[in-house]
Structures are given as structure tokens and as C-alpha cells.
Design an enzyme around this catalytic site. Sequence first.
Site, mmCIF file in Angstrom:
data_model
loop_
_atom_site.group_PDB
_atom_site.id
_atom_site.type_symbol
_atom_site.label_atom_id
_atom_site.label_comp_id
_atom_site.label_asym_id
_atom_site.label_seq_id
_atom_site.Cartn_x
_atom_site.Cartn_y
_atom_site.Cartn_z
ATOM 1 N N LYS A 1 0.842 -1.194 0.000
ATOM 2 C CA LYS A 1 0.000 0.000 0.000
ATOM 3 C C LYS A 1 0.875 1.240 0.000
ATOM 4 O O LYS A 1 1.892 1.298 0.690
ATOM 5 C CB LYS A 1 -0.910 0.004 1.240
ATOM 6 C CG LYS A 1 -1.742 1.267 1.416
ATOM 7 C CD LYS A 1 -2.491 1.213 2.740
ATOM 8 C CE LYS A 1 -3.197 2.526 3.011
ATOM 9 N NZ LYS A 1 -3.870 2.536 4.324
ATOM 10 N N GLU B 1 -8.724 11.666 13.340
ATOM 11 C CA GLU B 1 -7.804 10.558 13.641
ATOM 12 C C GLU B 1 -6.846 10.858 14.790
ATOM 13 O O GLU B 1 -5.895 11.616 14.635
ATOM 14 C CB GLU B 1 -7.002 10.198 12.385
ATOM 15 C CG GLU B 1 -6.177 8.939 12.551
ATOM 16 C CD GLU B 1 -5.648 8.408 11.234
ATOM 17 O OE1 GLU B 1 -4.798 7.502 11.286
ATOM 18 O OE2 GLU B 1 -6.067 8.889 10.164
#
Length: 461
Positions: free
Chosen positions: A219, A268
Site C-alpha cells: 500500500k 484521527e
Amino acid sequence: MIEIEEKRLASLIDITISEMVSEDEAKLFSYTKKINKLNIYTFLELAGDRDLTRSFWSSNSNDLTILGAGQATTIQAKGERFQSIENQWNELLRKAVIHNPFEKQGTGIVGLGGFAFDPKKESTPLWSNFPDGQLTIPEIMVTRIENQFYLTFNMYLRTDDHGFQLMEEYQEMESYLLEESSFFKKDVNMIEKKEVAPKQWMQTIQKATEEMKTSSTNKIVLAREVRLRFDERADIPSIIRKLIETQSNSYIFAYEIDGDCFVGATPERLVKVEGNQLFSTCLAGTAPRGKTTKEDQKIAEELYRDPKNRKEHDYVVQMIRKAVERYCTDVDIPSEPQVYMYKTLQHLYTPVTAKLMNSHSIFSIIEELHPTPALGGTPRKESMAFIRDNELLDRGWYGAPIGWLDSNNNGEFAVAIRSAMIQGTEASLFAGCGIVADSDPVSEYEETNIKLMPMLSVLGG
């Protein structure tokens, strides 16, 4: 009562000065007291009128707000940035004189700031005022916690200072900043929006997918930039107000350095520490909100079952588990994520709790966690190398740890996404997404448009 407190404070300052043994010696003096409720936006507006550097933090549950005006001192990273900041912070506290009978989170000496995403990436003029790492200790700071307000002032004292003279200067600034005047919102009007190289960004996605098919990289997170221009200078307090009103369950932050302001509303959390209790969050996998409750639920179920998003989320969970277990005991991480809904987006979410070992600090965890797979990729070294060589922007503090810590062993850092760099009449907005081997460039482009919405909506877009 006020006059008695002022005399006592001046006396404490004089005592601190008298205990200094050298003319070259300087000590950070910090004093905290309880105050009446105030308008946080007026405070920020008045600080700006005096050209005082402003700092702002509001927790995702809105139970803690910290406002900073001015700079008593700053700590800047040198060399190994996390270790450097930690060493300087500990040395500052060791020498400081702190009068804080409350010991509430976010009171006493508080450092507010953050770090660059990648110090190895060549910096551009956009981020020239923001170093690899910096904490600001405000001159005057207001903390709202448990619906109570506390004021802390910090000043460096030297042997030739005088308590009452310093008190007069401080009182003048305090009375000005705490003035009960009206706050006039000044919404910005966007007159130009420019996407920075969107076609090249999608070509970079294609290059990333080809690399992942022939390498061990799973990723790579790629971010892009959108530039805005306004008809007048953007008003930071008004932007903060709109973020608080529209982005519930998010961390609202603003850090001003030499006139530039990095501001945002991020969902987050990276890490929170209360004494030796540690909290972290695994947040990866994104979908829009629905127009109805039924549509909301349908999208949430699709997000929960989507293989790409679940894989992306699991990368983050495993990485955070490994990092936290290195520095903590009593680690608790649920085996399955849940879908957490924010104002405009919903995410896969897994909470983390643990007990921090005595030999480690919040900086140990930040260094170990940053960048998470949600902002860098996996494996970390390979994905970061690709981003460094191919991404079209200098991220600066975007995607990096931003937050605060205090002299009572509390602190919290979030990941600076959903954010913008404000520079007078212009702004740069940033958004990224996780690229895997079968990613479609057009779909990823649309995902970044969704992620840009929170900041665009408050900046007139």
C-alpha cells in the site's frame, strides 16, 4: 481578592528571581488560576489584533479546549527530532518554576505544536515557516476543561527583572485578551479554486499500482493539493468557529507561525496519554454519509464488508498493535472494527487502550507510530521512499503528528488530515488515499474530493 492575588503573584516572581545564582540564568515561570467563562473566538480575535502567535486545540469529544496567545518560548527539533524535542521539553520542565494547584489536563506548562511528515523530503516555500518539529509554550493560555476555565501565563525571568513591573505588563495583556467584547464572524469568500496537477496525480497512482504488482509493497498513500484564493485575508477565528460547528467528533486545531496558519479538523487520534494510561485509534477505510438513515446504514454495511477497506484497516491495526506492544503492557485491541460516523464521512474504527511502561513517554509512541499505514503505506520504508520520490507536493505538517502535552504527564497527538495551510488571502488544502495494487485512479480521485469537503465547506467552496 484580586489585588491580594496580584501581590502574591508579584512576590512569587521576586522570590524566583532572587533564587537565581547567575546573571546569565533564566527560568520559565508559570502560574495558573481559575477564571470566568469567556468567548474563545473573541480571545483569538484580540490576540490576532495584537499580532500575537495563536495556537488552538479542541478534543474530538469537545471536553478540552486550549487557546494560546504569544510565545513565552519555543522548542525546535534538532537532529533526531522526536528525541530532540523530548530532551528539550524535559530540560525545560526541570528548570521551570510552576505554580498550578489544579493539575487539570492542559494546565500548567503546555507545549502545542507538531512535526513534519517527512523531514527527508525537500521543503518548499509553502512550509518555510514550519520546521521539522516545534512546540510553542504560549505567553497566555486559556484551558477549558469540565466546563471550567483556567488561565496560565508563562514568562522567562532574568536576574534584572522586577515582579511588580512584570505584573503590570501581564495584567494589561490579560485584561485586553479577556475583554468581554462581541465576536464578529468574518466568513471568507472564495474567488478561485485550482487543483494542482490532477492528471499527473492519477498517473502517479498508476505508477504506484504497477510497482506494487512487482514488489513487496502492499500500500502507498498518495496525497494531492488544491489551492484557493479569497477576496480578503482569511479570518482564523471564524474558520475555527465553523469547523467546531460543522465537524463534530473531530479534533480542531490551528497552529500559527510567523503569520502562516495550519488549521484543520481531523478525526484521527494518534495517541493520548493520561499519566501512564495510553489510548490510540486505528482509523482507515472511508465512505461518504448517506442522505437518509437507511442510506447511511447501507453505505456503512458496504464499507464494513468491502475487502479493500478492510484490508487497508487491518494494515493499520497490525502496525499499531506491534508498536504499542513494544512500549506498553495490558494492550487491548478488539478483533473487529466498527463503523464510526462523522458529519460528512464514515470510517472503519478500532480503539486501542494500554498501560505505558515507566521508561517510555508519549514521544516514544509518536516516533514508533508515525507514519501509520493510513498516511504512509506498508511496508513503511518502501512506501515512504516512493512517496518521497514521486508525490507532487511537500506535505509539510499535513499527515503528521500535531497536538499538545503538559507538565502533568498528559498529552494528545492527532494525525493532521482534513487540513489547510492558510497564508493571508490564499490557502492550500490536502487530501490523500491509500493505493493498493488494484486501485482505480479515477475512483481514488473521487475519494480525495470527498475528503476535501470538510475544509472546502468552511472556506467558501
